[in-house]
Design a protein around this motif. Structure first.
Motif, PDB file in Angstrom:
ATOM      1  N   UNK A  56     151.121  24.413  73.604  1.00 45.03           N
ATOM      2  CA  UNK A  56     152.468  23.818  73.919  1.00 45.03           C
ATOM      3  C   UNK A  56     153.557  24.263  72.885  1.00 45.03           C
ATOM      4  N   UNK A  57     153.818  25.372  72.350  1.00 45.60           N
ATOM      5  CA  UNK A  57     154.772  26.249  71.928  1.00 45.60           C
ATOM      6  C   UNK A  57     154.905  27.733  72.399  1.00 45.60           C
ATOM      7  N   UNK A  58     155.660  27.984  72.968  1.00 46.75           N
ATOM      8  CA  UNK A  58     156.249  28.964  73.638  1.00 46.75           C
ATOM      9  C   UNK A  58     157.412  30.285  72.581  1.00 46.75           C
ATOM     10  N   UNK A  59     156.655  31.513  72.836  1.00 48.28           N
ATOM     11  CA  UNK A  59     157.925  32.012  72.285  1.00 48.28           C
ATOM     12  C   UNK A  59     159.073  32.463  72.719  1.00 48.28           C
ATOM     13  N   UNK A  60     160.217  31.529  71.270  1.00 53.62           N
ATOM     14  CA  UNK A  60     161.211  31.814  71.771  1.00 53.62           C
ATOM     15  C   UNK A  60     161.940  33.618  70.927  1.00 53.62           C
ATOM     16  N   UNK A  61     163.246  33.520  71.490  1.00 58.63           N
ATOM     17  CA  UNK A  61     163.892  34.790  70.949  1.00 58.63           C
ATOM     18  C   UNK A  61     165.306  33.635  69.997  1.00 58.63           C
ATOM     19  N   UNK A  62     165.281  32.584  70.515  1.00 54.49           N
ATOM     20  CA  UNK A  62     166.538  31.661  70.092  1.00 54.49           C
ATOM     21  C   UNK A  62     166.421  31.603  68.966  1.00 54.49           C
ATOM     22  N   UNK A  63     166.676  30.530  67.552  1.00 58.35           N
ATOM     23  CA  UNK A  63     166.268  30.545  66.366  1.00 58.35           C
ATOM     24  C   UNK A  63     166.273  29.184  66.554  1.00 58.35           C
ATOM     25  N   UNK A  64     167.457  28.725  67.601  1.00 57.52           N
ATOM     26  CA  UNK A  64     167.717  27.205  67.289  1.00 57.52           C
ATOM     27  C   UNK A  64     166.365  26.323  68.196  1.00 57.52           C
ATOM     28  N   UNK A  65     165.953  27.090  69.475  1.00 60.71           N
ATOM     29  CA  UNK A  65     164.685  26.048  69.465  1.00 60.71           C
ATOM     30  C   UNK A  65     163.873  26.916  69.116  1.00 60.71           C
ATOM     31  N   UNK A  66     163.576  27.878  68.734  1.00 58.43           N
ATOM     32  CA  UNK A  66     162.194  28.044  68.110  1.00 58.43           C
ATOM     33  C   UNK A  66     162.290  27.616  66.828  1.00 58.43           C
ATOM     34  N   UNK A  67     163.054  27.043  65.689  1.00 60.77           N
ATOM     35  CA  UNK A  67     162.841  25.997  64.480  1.00 60.77           C
ATOM     36  C   UNK A  67     163.533  24.964  64.638  1.00 60.77           C
ATOM     37  N   UNK A  68     163.680  24.472  65.611  1.00 58.10           N
ATOM     38  CA  UNK A  68     163.558  22.676  65.845  1.00 58.10           C
ATOM     39  C   UNK A  68     162.763  22.373  65.425  1.00 58.10           C
ATOM     40  N   UNK A  69     161.530  21.986  65.197  1.00 51.05           N
ATOM     41  CA  UNK A  69     160.927  20.735  64.865  1.00 51.05           C
ATOM     42  C   UNK A  69     160.499  21.380  63.266  1.00 51.05           C
ATOM     43  N   UNK A  70     160.702  23.125  63.019  1.00 50.16           N
ATOM     44  CA  UNK A  70     159.948  23.448  61.928  1.00 50.16           C
ATOM     45  C   UNK A  70     160.329  22.911  60.024  1.00 50.16           C
ATOM     46  N   UNK A  71     159.132  22.656  59.681  1.00 51.70           N
ATOM     47  CA  UNK A  71     159.599  22.585  57.810  1.00 51.70           C
ATOM     48  C   UNK A  71     159.726  24.016  57.516  1.00 51.70           C
ATOM     49  N   UNK A  72     158.844  24.375  57.539  1.00 47.03           N
ATOM     50  CA  UNK A  72     158.763  25.864  57.237  1.00 47.03           C
ATOM     51  C   UNK A  72     158.823  27.325  58.179  1.00 47.03           C
ATOM     52  N   UNK A  73     159.552  27.942  57.695  1.00 48.71           N
ATOM     53  CA  UNK A  73     158.708  29.627  58.464  1.00 48.71           C
ATOM     54  C   UNK A  73     158.511  29.981  57.539  1.00 48.71           C
TER      55      UNK A  73
END
Length: 268
Positions: A56-73
């Motif tokens: 359910x997690x898509x690979x994104x190039x947009x940082x806002x979408x890719x990191x919206x739910x992240x605690x840690x990258x």
């Protein structure tokens, strides 16, 4: 049990996929984001597709979408990409585990500055075994400070773009620090032609690139009548992935600050 939400940069690369698989197999971690470059053919696909799993997690190039739910990258990419990601993370409260190597002094300074805004764990090698080896090298250097020539030999796959490896340089720094020296003052990175006798105060480096070697590092303490070799050899990137997850867990209760694997392992 509190679940930590993890995003992965370079999600379609060799290390990215190893990280994704490790996260999916961890009970206390959740894959919350996946990033890659805009030109990657994997953009828009499920991050677990290579495993035949729907995350359910898509690979994104947009940082806002890719990191919206992240605690840690967790980031094992290239210095320019990592610094771009780090700028966004520092501004939006996302913690970062950096396994990227090859940073110039300016990049290292930028990482230290961003650490005033978010928690960062940066290390040239995430393997627990490598970092225990670093501690052994510190002990060895203090005992072999006189009468022993020190050489660091490293080997990696043909695709690695920086040399010497970040791990080899870190080993050199650990040894130099133990001897009360700065690596920049004693490192010898190349020998060719008539070089003269070896400077006994120097730390030499040798680099091998070929095939699919994951990562081999040997430090040679060569004395008269004996030599001591301390080696670490990686047969899989699994150790890097597991160390990275351990680092992410370490950052869970940190708000700001710059840490390394020696902190994570409690060696400091």
């Amino acid at each position: 049990m509190t679940v930590l939400n993890i995003a992965v940069a370079g999600a379609s690369g060799r290390m990215g996929r190893m990280l994704i698989e490790a996260i999916l197999n961890a009970d206390d971690l959740q894959l919350a984001g996946a990033l890659d470059t805009p030109t990657s053919p994997s953009i828009g696909t499920d991050a677990g597709l290579f495993l035949g799993k729907a995350t359910g997690v898509l690979i994104e190039s947009d940082l806002a979408r890719g990191l919206a739910k992240a605690d840690v990258l967790i980031d094992f990419t290239r210095p320019e990409g990592t610094l771009k990601h780090l700028e966004y993370c520092a501004a939006h409260g996302v913690k970062v585990v950096i396994g990227t190597t090859g940073f110039e002094p300016e990049g290292k300074a930028a990482i230290a500055a961003y650490a005033e805004k978010t928690a960062i764990m940066a290390a040239p090698n995430m393997s627990v075994g490598v970092n225990v080896t670093m501690k052994l090298l510190e002990m060895a250097a203090k005992n072999f400070s006189h009468g022993y020539d020190i050489e660091i030999i490293e080997a990696h796959h043909r695709f690695k773009v920086d040399a010497p490896s970040g791990t080899a340089l870190k080993m050199g720094e650990v040894i130099a620090d133990a001897l009360g020296k700065k690596l920049d003052d004693v490192a010898v990175y190349a020998r060719e032609g008539v070089t003269g006798e070896r400077d006994p105060s120097s730390i030499g480096f040798a680099t091998v690139r070929g095939g699919d070697i994951i990562g081999d590092h040997t430090v040679l303490f060569a004395g008269i009548g004996e030599r001591i070799e301390i080696s670490h050899k990686s047969s899989s990137r699994v150790s890097y992935a597991m160390g990275s997850l351990r680092a992410a867990r370490y950052l869970a209760d940190k708000e700001t600050g710059l840490y390394d694997m020696q902190d994570v392992l409690g060696f400091k």
